[in-house]
Each structure stands twice: as C-alpha cells, then as structure tokens.
Design an enzyme around this catalytic site. Structure first.
Site, PDB file in Angstrom:
ATOM      1  CD  GLU A 103      23.792  76.289  10.623  1.00 31.19           C
ATOM      2  OE1 GLU A 103      22.681  76.301  11.143  1.00 31.19           O
ATOM      3  OE2 GLU A 103      24.048  75.678   9.566  1.00 31.19           O
ATOM      4  CG  HIS A 130      15.064  77.398  14.833  1.00 37.53           C
ATOM      5  ND1 HIS A 130      15.954  78.413  14.582  1.00 37.53           N
ATOM      6  CD2 HIS A 130      15.100  76.582  13.759  1.00 37.53           C
ATOM      7  CE1 HIS A 130      16.517  78.189  13.394  1.00 37.53           C
ATOM      8  NE2 HIS A 130      16.020  77.092  12.885  1.00 37.53           N
ATOM      9  CB  CYS A 135      19.457  76.427  13.995  1.00 33.84           C
ATOM     10  SG  CYS A 135      19.379  76.616  12.216  1.00 33.84           S
TER      11      CYS A 135
HETATM   12  N1  ACO Z   1       1.013  83.316  -2.193  1.00 26.27           N
HETATM   13  C1  ACO Z   1       0.867  82.820  -0.945  1.00 26.27           C
HETATM   14  N2  ACO Z   1       1.439  81.651  -0.546  1.00 26.27           N
HETATM   15  C2  ACO Z   1       2.170  80.969  -1.448  1.00 26.27           C
HETATM   16  C3  ACO Z   1       2.337  81.418  -2.768  1.00 26.27           C
HETATM   17  C4  ACO Z   1       1.719  82.653  -3.128  1.00 26.27           C
HETATM   18  N3  ACO Z   1       1.844  83.153  -4.345  1.00 26.27           N
HETATM   19  N4  ACO Z   1       3.121  80.529  -3.413  1.00 26.27           N
HETATM   20  C5  ACO Z   1       3.430  79.547  -2.541  1.00 26.27           C
HETATM   21  N5  ACO Z   1       2.847  79.808  -1.347  1.00 26.27           N
HETATM   22  C6  ACO Z   1       2.972  79.057  -0.095  1.00 26.27           C
HETATM   23  C7  ACO Z   1       2.899  77.557  -0.225  1.00 26.27           C
HETATM   24  O1  ACO Z   1       1.561  77.104  -0.246  1.00 26.27           O
HETATM   25  C8  ACO Z   1       3.649  77.141   1.023  1.00 26.27           C
HETATM   26  O2  ACO Z   1       2.855  77.322   2.168  1.00 26.27           O
HETATM   27  P1  ACO Z   1       2.248  76.073   2.948  1.00 26.27           P
HETATM   28  O3  ACO Z   1       3.389  75.247   3.411  1.00 26.27           O
HETATM   29  O4  ACO Z   1       1.480  76.662   4.067  1.00 26.27           O
HETATM   30  O5  ACO Z   1       1.400  75.378   1.930  1.00 26.27           O
HETATM   31  C9  ACO Z   1       4.729  78.200   1.137  1.00 26.27           C
HETATM   32  O6  ACO Z   1       4.280  79.296   0.367  1.00 26.27           O
HETATM   33  C10 ACO Z   1       6.083  77.766   0.622  1.00 26.27           C
HETATM   34  O7  ACO Z   1       5.896  77.266  -0.674  1.00 26.27           O
HETATM   35  P2  ACO Z   1       6.541  75.881  -1.093  1.00 26.27           P
HETATM   36  O8  ACO Z   1       6.190  75.582  -2.502  1.00 26.27           O
HETATM   37  O9  ACO Z   1       6.273  74.848  -0.047  1.00 26.27           O
HETATM   38  O10 ACO Z   1       8.065  76.354  -1.014  1.00 26.27           O
HETATM   39  P3  ACO Z   1       9.340  75.628  -1.513  1.00 26.27           P
HETATM   40  O11 ACO Z   1       9.198  74.158  -1.386  1.00 26.27           O
HETATM   41  O12 ACO Z   1       9.693  76.183  -2.834  1.00 26.27           O
HETATM   42  O13 ACO Z   1      10.413  76.149  -0.421  1.00 26.27           O
HETATM   43  C11 ACO Z   1      11.253  75.646   1.805  1.00 26.27           C
HETATM   44  C12 ACO Z   1      10.124  76.263   0.964  1.00 26.27           C
HETATM   45  C13 ACO Z   1      11.230  74.129   1.617  1.00 26.27           C
HETATM   46  C14 ACO Z   1      11.010  75.998   3.246  1.00 26.27           C
HETATM   47  C15 ACO Z   1      12.601  76.227   1.320  1.00 26.27           C
HETATM   48  O14 ACO Z   1      12.603  77.608   1.459  1.00 26.27           O
HETATM   49  C16 ACO Z   1      13.802  75.661   2.094  1.00 26.27           C
HETATM   50  O15 ACO Z   1      14.284  74.589   1.764  1.00 26.27           O
HETATM   51  N6  ACO Z   1      14.318  76.409   3.120  1.00 26.27           N
HETATM   52  C17 ACO Z   1      15.460  75.962   3.922  1.00 26.27           C
HETATM   53  C18 ACO Z   1      15.119  74.843   4.882  1.00 26.27           C
HETATM   54  C19 ACO Z   1      14.437  75.314   6.138  1.00 26.27           C
HETATM   55  O16 ACO Z   1      14.423  76.477   6.459  1.00 26.27           O
HETATM   56  N7  ACO Z   1      13.883  74.369   6.901  1.00 26.27           N
HETATM   57  C20 ACO Z   1      13.264  74.670   8.178  1.00 26.27           C
HETATM   58  C21 ACO Z   1      13.779  73.901   9.362  1.00 26.27           C
HETATM   59  S1  ACO Z   1      15.500  73.571   9.306  1.00 26.27           S
HETATM   60  C22 ACO Z   1      16.361  75.069   9.426  1.00 26.27           C
HETATM   61  O17 ACO Z   1      16.121  75.861  10.266  1.00 26.27           O
HETATM   62  C23 ACO Z   1      17.387  75.345   8.413  1.00 26.27           C
END
Ligand code: ACO
Length: 448
Positions: A82, A246, A116
């Site tokens: 991609e 994935h 992906c």
């Molecule tokens: N210690 C332990 N855990 C923590 C801490 C900490 N200090 N701070 C946050 N966390 C946890 C959260 O609780 C959350 O876990 P949970 O979902 O089990 O509750 C996790 O860490 C992530 O924190 P969020 O606040 O949800 O993270 P954020 O929203 O800032 O970003 C996200 C996460 C949305 C995955 C981002 O990285 C992203 O957009 N990534 C790209 C998209 C992606 O990969 N999507 C997946 C499918 S599509 C694809 O493959 C591209």
C-alpha cells in the site's frame, strides 16, 4: 496440483529501529502507553537509503539464493503493497530485473493494493493460479512490502517496515485449506491515503479498531460456516493450534483473540467451561454494536482468554512487536514468528490466519502444516529466515534521529533530482539501497 501453499519464506526488515520505551519519553506520553497500552517493543523504519522497492529486491534475491530457486522456475509474481511510489508502474516490474537477467520475462501478475490486505490478495491470486487450469507447472512468488509511517501524533508509534517473500507451489509444507475461506468486504473511511503529496494516511484510529473487530467477527462466522459445511461439525478455536492476526499493534491482537473466544461463547462451543460461561453471561444481552463499545466485556473476555492466548497466539507475536506494523507484511510477519518459534512441533497442526486491510477488505483462512522436503522443510525455513540474528543485529536510533529521518523522508516523498547519502555501513551485505532519483523521477538502486 494438491496441497498447494507456501514452500519457502524469507523476511527482511530495515536494520534501523527505535525503542518504544524511549519514544514514550520523547513524545511526552505517560510511561507504558506504547509498551503496555499498545503492547509494542520496537519500531523499524527505512532511512533515506531504503524503500519498498529496495526491500522487495533484497528479500526476493535472498529467497532465490538461499533456497536455490532458479529465477526461470517462477511463472507468476504478485506484489502486495500500500506504499505507492508510482501510481502506474508496479513494484512487480522493478523485480523483473532479477528475472530478466536470468532470461525469464514470462511471468504473470502485477501489484495488489488495498491497505494491509494487498499481500493476502496477492497470495490468493498465486494459490488460485497454481490450483487452476492456467498453471504451467512453475512456482508462484508473493511479495509483501510496506513502509508504515504516520504523521506525528498517536498513530506514529504504530509504524514499521518490512518485506516478505513467499514461494508458492504444490506439495507445500504450509498447505492452504482452500475450501475454508471466510471473507468480509465493505465501504468505510477508517484509514485511507487521499493526499497524494504525502506518504501519511488519514486515519480514524477508533473507527479502524471497531471496523477491524467487526470484520473479524464476520470473517470468523463465514469461516466457521464453510468449515461446518464441509466437515459436518462445529468449528471453534479448539480446532486450531495457532491464530495469526494482522498486527497493527499487539494490544489489538489480544483483543481480537478474546473476541473469538466471546464468539465461541455466543455459539455455545462445548470447550467453554462453566466458570467462563458465568463470567461472560452478563454480556449475552448486549447488541452487536454495544459489544464493540463495552470496556467491561473487553476486560473480562481478555481475562478468560488469557491462558489460550498464551498457548495459541503469543508465539505469533515476536516480529510484529519488535518491528511494528508492516501493513501488508504484518500478518505474514506474525506467521513468520510462529514458524520461527515452533517449527519443530508444527507438523499436523492447523494455523488460522486473519487478514485485515482498512477501507475495508478482510479474510480468514487456514493452513495445514506438514513437513516438506529439503530445502522446503520447516527447519530449513526457520534457518533461512534467521529471525533472532536479524533482530539482534539491528541498530537502535535515539528518538530524535528517528524524527529527523521522518522529516527528511517527508521532503523526499514524491521528490526528484537528488542523490542519497553514501554511508551504507548499517546495511547488511546483499541489501539493495536507493542511490539516486533523477530529474525524470527515475529511481536507481545498488546492491551492497
Ligand atoms: N500504561 C498502560 N497503558 C496505557 C497507558 C499507560 N501509561 N496509557 C494509555 N494506555 C492504554 C490505553 O488504555 C489503551 O488501551 P486499551 O485500548 O486497552 O484501553 C492503549 O494504551 C492506547 O491508548 P489510547 O488512548 O486508546 O491511544 P490513542 O487513541 O492515543 O492511539 C491508536 C491508539 C488509535 C491505535 C493510534 O495509535 C492509531 O490511530 N493507530 C493507527 C491505526 C491503527 O493501527 N488501526 C488498527 C487497524 S487498521 C490498520 O492496520 C492500519
């Protein structure tokens, strides 16, 4: 042809990486967010010397050499990616240099793209070809190559980069169970790349997580009903030895496996113990939508699935945790991990794969493992992949240098008329690298 599947695999990822723990401190997020919250250890990235074309040249050359496959024996070559460098010219055509040199230009296939999922589309195409009337007796070759980079912000730690090559043919040690494929495809805007001037996607992180889990449920349902139609008995996770997902980041893999257990509970699978039934009971009345939003269900299902996760999923997580999301290569890097960890005990076992590409395209399918003949034996595949040494010999960059590299790459994306730095000291011998992009955007590579 019978037992069509994967005969050989090789994996390449850049030797340059950044530690997630250091990235947490650098980004000023709470300690543990990337390492525990996302479940990631390390993130590999391309410097100006490498890109999806160089990585795919490296991995294809390496596979052909190490398994001693004559380039003339390849009849179909499919690339899943991609990371679009040229909107018209496929990466496949780049790889043709290797084959043209050996006098073979009679090779079908071009690139497949949908986030992906492209690698899985490429793999299905090759397997279908070998199983079809058009098959000419030669091997198929599938290449998954991606550099996953995100703009600064919460998605950046979910980047990564790698290329994987898989040789496809009959009598394979990793044979497709072709009848049991479950697919779900739909139109959503969870992650897409509409800005052609940037390598970064537009991503709705939360929506992409929910879409992923919904696609998982639907693929599982379709996979199960096909299995049940042919086998005359119910499928449940106890019918398979490993589940490979994935892997954008490990936490989503943990949630996904828990979701499969919840599905089995809803389907009344017999292996689910009374105690687990009692714990999941309160969630029976949730609607589908509510179940994706319920934090309590997420927590309880992960708890009850934990011991099965350790057994059936944990051995698949090594490379994705160490390298990051490799987009099309992510699922196959998770598969590489289980081959690396368990090659001596896999014979006779079933491995279920779940492929997801935003937008969205998703499939669940499975392999039956048997031992192949040298050089296509499981132990030789593990030796050739050499995962531990490749991981251990990497160079850890400080976060500042990673950010600096990302900035340079933003400038270089879509640019022309430049030469790259001459220092190739971090690259292993045999690695291809970019030397120049000329005034007509033509790219030039050399081999170390
Ligand atoms: N210690 C332990 N855990 C923590 C801490 C900490 N200090 N701070 C946050 N966390 C946890 C959260 O609780 C959350 O876990 P949970 O979902 O089990 O509750 C996790 O860490 C992530 O924190 P969020 O606040 O949800 O993270 P954020 O929203 O800032 O970003 C996200 C996460 C949305 C995955 C981002 O990285 C992203 O957009 N990534 C790209 C998209 C992606 O990969 N999507 C997946 C499918 S599509 C694809 O493959 C591209």
């Amino acid at each position: 042809a019978t037992n069509v599947g994967i005969l050989a695999i090789d994996i390449y990822f850049p030797p340059t990486c950044v530690q997630q723990e250091e990235l947490e401190a650098h980004d000023g997020v709470s300690k543990g967010k990337y390492t525990i919250g996302l479940g990631q250890d390390c993130l590999a990235f391309c410097t100006e010397l490498e890109d999806v074309i160089s990585m795919s040249l490296t991995v294809v050359t390496s596979l052909l050499e190490k398994y001693q496959v004559d380039p003339k024996q390849i009849g179909r070559l499919e690339v899943g990616t991609e990371t679009v460098i040229d909107k018209s010219k496929s990466i496949k055509t780049w790889l043709m240099q290797i084959f043209a040199e050996a006098g073979n230009t009679d090779i079908e296939g071009v690139d497949s793209t949908n986030a992906c999922y492209g690698g899985t589309a490429a793999l299905f195409n090759c397997v279908n070809w070998v199983e079809s009337k058009s098959w000419d007796g030669r091997y198929g070759l599938v290449v998954c190559t991606d550099s996953a980079v995100y703009a600064e912000g919460p998605a950046r730690p979910t980047g990564g980069a790698a290329a994987i090559a898989m040789l496809i043919g009959p009598n394979a040690p990793i044979a497709f169970e072709s009848k049991y494929r479950g697919t779900h495809m739909a139109h959503v805007y969870d992650f897409y790349k509409p800005d052609l001037a940037s390598e970064y996607p537009v991503v709705d992180g939360k929506l992409s997580q929910t879409c992923y889990l919904m696609a998982l449920d639907l693929c599982y349902k379709n996979y199960c009903s096909k299995y049940e139609k042919f086998e005359g008995k119910q499928f449940s996770i106890s019918e398979a030895d490993y589940f490979v997902f994935h892997s954008p980041y490990n936490k989503l893999v943990q949630k996904s496996f828990a979701r499969l257990c919840f599905n089995d509970f809803l389907r009344n699978s017999s292996y689910i113990e009374k105690e687990v039934r009692e714990k999941l009971g309160p969630f029976l009345t949730l609607s589908g939508d509510e179940s994706y939003q319920s934090r309590e269900l997420e927590k309880v299902s992960q708890q009850v699935a934990k011991h099965l996760y350790d057994e059936k999923v944990q051995p698949t997580t090594l490379v994705p945790k160490q390298v990051g999301n490799m987009y099309t290569a992510s699922l196959y890097a998770a598969f590489v991990s289980v081959l690396h960890n368990k090659h001596s005990t896999l014979c006779g076992q079933r491995i279920v794969m779940f492929s997801y590409g935003s937008g969205l395209a998703s499939s669940m399918f499975s392999f039956k493992i048997q031992d192949g003949q040298h050089p296509f034996s499981l132990s030789n595949i593990a030796t050739v992949m050499n995962v531990s040494e490749k991981l251990e010999s990497r160079h850890v960059f400080p976060p500042e240098k990673f950010v600096e590299t990302m900035k340079l790459m933003e400038h270089r994306y879509g640019a022309k008329d430049f030469v790259t730095g001459k220092d190739t000291s971090l690259l292993a011998p045999g690695t291809y690298y970019l030397t120049e992009v000329d005034s007509l955007y033509r790219r030039f590579y050399a081999k170390k």
